[in-house]
Write a protein that holds these residues in place. Structure first.
Motif, PDB file in Angstrom:
ATOM      1  N   UNK A  67       0.854  -1.175   0.000  1.00 34.53           N
ATOM      2  CA  UNK A  67       0.000   0.000   0.000  1.00 34.53           C
ATOM      3  C   UNK A  67       0.884   1.218   0.000  1.00 34.53           C
ATOM      4  N   UNK A  68       0.245   2.372  -0.233  1.00 39.71           N
ATOM      5  CA  UNK A  68       1.006   3.623  -0.214  1.00 39.71           C
ATOM      6  C   UNK A  68       1.577   3.904   1.164  1.00 39.71           C
ATOM      7  N   UNK A  69       0.832   3.521   2.205  1.00 37.97           N
ATOM      8  CA  UNK A  69       1.327   3.757   3.560  1.00 37.97           C
ATOM      9  C   UNK A  69       2.574   2.936   3.838  1.00 37.97           C
ATOM     10  N   UNK A  70       2.654   1.729   3.274  1.00 40.64           N
ATOM     11  CA  UNK A  70       3.849   0.902   3.447  1.00 40.64           C
ATOM     12  C   UNK A  70       5.045   1.536   2.742  1.00 40.64           C
ATOM     13  N   UNK A  71       4.800   2.079   1.547  1.00 44.53           N
ATOM     14  CA  UNK A  71       5.879   2.754   0.835  1.00 44.53           C
ATOM     15  C   UNK A  71       6.376   3.959   1.631  1.00 44.53           C
ATOM     16  N   UNK A  72       5.458   4.680   2.247  1.00 48.42           N
ATOM     17  CA  UNK A  72       5.827   5.826   3.071  1.00 48.42           C
ATOM     18  C   UNK A  72       6.652   5.386   4.267  1.00 48.42           C
ATOM     19  N   UNK A  73       6.296   4.249   4.865  1.00 49.84           N
ATOM     20  CA  UNK A  73       7.037   3.740   6.013  1.00 49.84           C
ATOM     21  C   UNK A  73       8.473   3.399   5.624  1.00 49.84           C
ATOM     22  N   UNK A  74       8.655   2.824   4.445  1.00 48.54           N
ATOM     23  CA  UNK A  74      10.004   2.494   3.987  1.00 48.54           C
ATOM     24  C   UNK A  74      10.838   3.759   3.843  1.00 48.54           C
ATOM     25  N   UNK A  75      10.228   4.839   3.350  1.00 50.67           N
ATOM     26  CA  UNK A  75      10.945   6.104   3.216  1.00 50.67           C
ATOM     27  C   UNK A  75      11.411   6.629   4.561  1.00 50.67           C
ATOM     28  N   UNK A  76      10.634   6.372   5.627  1.00 51.13           N
ATOM     29  CA  UNK A  76      11.020   6.831   6.960  1.00 51.13           C
ATOM     30  C   UNK A  76      12.328   6.185   7.410  1.00 51.13           C
ATOM     31  N   UNK A  77      12.602   4.973   6.911  1.00 48.28           N
ATOM     32  CA  UNK A  77      13.835   4.286   7.275  1.00 48.28           C
ATOM     33  C   UNK A  77      14.994   4.631   6.344  1.00 48.28           C
ATOM     34  N   UNK A  78      14.684   4.929   5.077  1.00 44.87           N
ATOM     35  CA  UNK A  78      15.739   5.143   4.079  1.00 44.87           C
ATOM     36  C   UNK A  78      16.225   6.584   4.047  1.00 44.87           C
ATOM     37  N   UNK A  79      15.303   7.540   4.061  1.00 41.03           N
ATOM     38  CA  UNK A  79      15.651   8.951   3.863  1.00 41.03           C
ATOM     39  C   UNK A  79      16.650   9.472   4.886  1.00 41.03           C
ATOM     40  N   UNK A  80      16.502   9.181   6.205  1.00 42.33           N
ATOM     41  CA  UNK A  80      17.476   9.712   7.165  1.00 42.33           C
ATOM     42  C   UNK A  80      18.917   9.288   6.896  1.00 42.33           C
ATOM     43  N   UNK A  81      19.102   8.138   6.249  1.00 44.12           N
ATOM     44  CA  UNK A  81      20.455   7.679   5.928  1.00 44.12           C
ATOM     45  C   UNK A  81      20.952   8.241   4.601  1.00 44.12           C
ATOM     46  N   UNK A  82      20.052   8.713   3.755  1.00 37.92           N
ATOM     47  CA  UNK A  82      20.459   9.203   2.446  1.00 37.92           C
ATOM     48  C   UNK A  82      21.209  10.530   2.546  1.00 37.92           C
ATOM     49  N   UNK A  83      20.765  11.420   3.421  1.00 37.52           N
ATOM     50  CA  UNK A  83      21.391  12.742   3.530  1.00 37.52           C
ATOM     51  C   UNK A  83      22.850  12.675   3.992  1.00 37.52           C
ATOM     52  N   UNK A  84      23.176  11.965   5.082  1.00 35.53           N
ATOM     53  CA  UNK A  84      24.596  11.861   5.433  1.00 35.53           C
ATOM     54  C   UNK A  84      25.416  11.141   4.373  1.00 35.53           C
ATOM     55  N   UNK A  85      24.802  10.168   3.688  1.00 34.44           N
ATOM     56  CA  UNK A  85      25.505   9.464   2.615  1.00 34.44           C
ATOM     57  C   UNK A  85      25.867  10.430   1.493  1.00 34.44           C
ATOM     58  N   UNK A  86      24.932  11.301   1.102  1.00 34.32           N
ATOM     59  CA  UNK A  86      25.206  12.273   0.035  1.00 34.32           C
ATOM     60  C   UNK A  86      26.304  13.250   0.456  1.00 34.32           C
ATOM     61  N   UNK A  87      26.258  13.716   1.698  1.00 38.17           N
ATOM     62  CA  UNK A  87      27.287  14.637   2.195  1.00 38.17           C
ATOM     63  C   UNK A  87      28.647  13.947   2.223  1.00 38.17           C
ATOM     64  N   UNK A  88      28.672  12.719   2.727  1.00 38.10           N
ATOM     65  CA  UNK A  88      29.928  11.968   2.791  1.00 38.10           C
ATOM     66  C   UNK A  88      30.496  11.737   1.394  1.00 38.10           C
ATOM     67  N   UNK A  89      29.631  11.325   0.475  1.00 44.04           N
ATOM     68  CA  UNK A  89      30.105  11.012  -0.873  1.00 44.04           C
ATOM     69  C   UNK A  89      30.672  12.250  -1.560  1.00 44.04           C
ATOM     70  N   UNK A  90      29.992  13.371  -1.440  1.00 43.19           N
ATOM     71  CA  UNK A  90      30.442  14.605  -2.079  1.00 43.19           C
ATOM     72  C   UNK A  90      31.776  15.071  -1.500  1.00 43.19           C
ATOM     73  N   UNK A  91      31.896  15.096  -0.173  1.00 42.98           N
ATOM     74  CA  UNK A  91      33.142  15.556   0.457  1.00 42.98           C
ATOM     75  C   UNK A  91      34.285  14.588   0.182  1.00 42.98           C
ATOM     76  N   UNK A  92      34.009  13.289   0.143  1.00 43.97           N
ATOM     77  CA  UNK A  92      35.060  12.306  -0.126  1.00 43.97           C
ATOM     78  C   UNK A  92      35.583  12.426  -1.550  1.00 43.97           C
TER      79      UNK A  92
END
Length: 314
Positions: free
Chosen positions: A190-215
């Motif tokens: 369901x759409x709510x399940x997809x939203x729940x997955x984003x709650x787990x993935x998105x918080x890790x994406x931002x530090x990953x992008x910062x780390x990748x760019x600076x590295x």
């Protein structure tokens, strides 16, 4: 995430097969290595802080990173032992929220701390003439205490939001149905399940992008400087830069691998794939990431390397 999959083992005491036993032993070795390495970094920095009454921005980040990783390894090991050997369904249901909370909070904060450490090394070592980079070079070290505090608050908020969403969208969670002997291996889509997955993935994406760019910036600067030194035939400096490039590249591979298996584990969770062997592989990759980075930091830091040699030669 992988901690959740371990919580799906319901026998009170269960004999492991050969693959599971090997994965568990490897996890124990990696966890102990990570706890010793990160604990050593934290103790050395705490002793220096006690003596001088101050910490450099790099030592601040390293202290927070090592303390959170030490706690992360402890939670990982306890979850593996309890859920593989000594947990029944009723107790698993009671401690699931506690383990999920600690796992998410410590892991998210550790990823952010590693990203800030990469940014700090980038602004201190890299050599670019862009005005924005020069401004970051001047201001970033002074922002480190506030970034560390903000990281802790942000990690706590995202953990609370993710776990609250997990409780609200309980139909996405196969855990209760597993305990109730539900034979449906699929997870409700369901759409709510997809939203729940984003709650787990998105918080890790931002530090990953910062780390990748600076590295990437730092690796580019080091490689360019190494080529300039090579043209001037300064062998010692070239070796130093090559070691720095190798260390940074190794940690980048570990960081990317950790993010990849985290996302993959959530995707498998979404698909209802609960194979314990696969998730032991994920847990070992995550433990190797934390342990490997601790060893890299120790061997690349003159202060930490000197202290480790002094302890080992006593």
């Amino acid at each position: 995430h992988p901690c959740f999959f371990l919580c799906q083992r319901s026998p009170i005491i269960k004999m492991l097969n050969l693959f599971e036993l090997f994965g568990f032993i490897l996890l124990v070795i990696e966890t102990l290595t990570g706890m010793v390495g990160n604990g050593f970094i934290a103790i050395v920095n705490c002793i220096d802080w006690f003596r001088s009454r101050k910490l450099s921005p790099a030592d601040m980040i390293l202290s927070c990173l090592s303390l959170f990783r030490f706690a992360f390894h402890a939670v990982l090991m306890q979850a593996a032992i309890f859920n593989l050997f000594f947990m029944d369904s009723f107790l698993m249901l009671k401690i699931k929220i506690a383990y999920d909370s600690l796992w998410l909070f410590l892991n998210t904060a550790s990823l952010w701390f590693a990203a800030w450490l990469s940014v700090l090394y980038c602004v201190k070592i890299a050599n670019f003439s862009h005005p924005l980079f020069l401004q970051m070079k001047r201001r970033f070290p002074g922002l480190v205490p506030w970034l560390l505090l903000g990281t802790g608050v942000f990690s706590a908020i995202t953990t609370t939001v993710a776990l609250t969403g997990n409780n609200i969208f309980s139909k996405c969670n196969p855990f209760e149905s597993y305990l109730n002997n539900n034979n449906d291996s699929g997870i409700n889509t369901s759409n709510s399940c997809e939203f729940l997955i984003l709650l787990y993935v998105v918080p890790d994406f931002f530090p990953f992008a910062i780390f990748l760019f600076s590295s990437i910036l730092l690796l580019t600067s080091l490689w360019r400087h190494k080529n300039l030194l090579q043209n001037s035939v300064r062998d010692v400096s070239i070796e130093v830069h090559l070691n720095a490039i190798k260390a940074l590249a190794s940690f980048s591979i570990l960081y990317v691998s950790n993010i990849f298996v985290e996302i993959l584990s959530i995707v498998l969770f979404r698909m209802g794939i609960n194979d314990i062997g696969v998730h032991f592989i994920f847990l070992n990759v995550m433990a190797a990431y934390s342990s490997g980075h601790a060893l890299i930091l120790i061997f690349m830091s003159p202060k930490l390397k000197q202290e480790s040699v002094r302890i080992l030669t006593r």
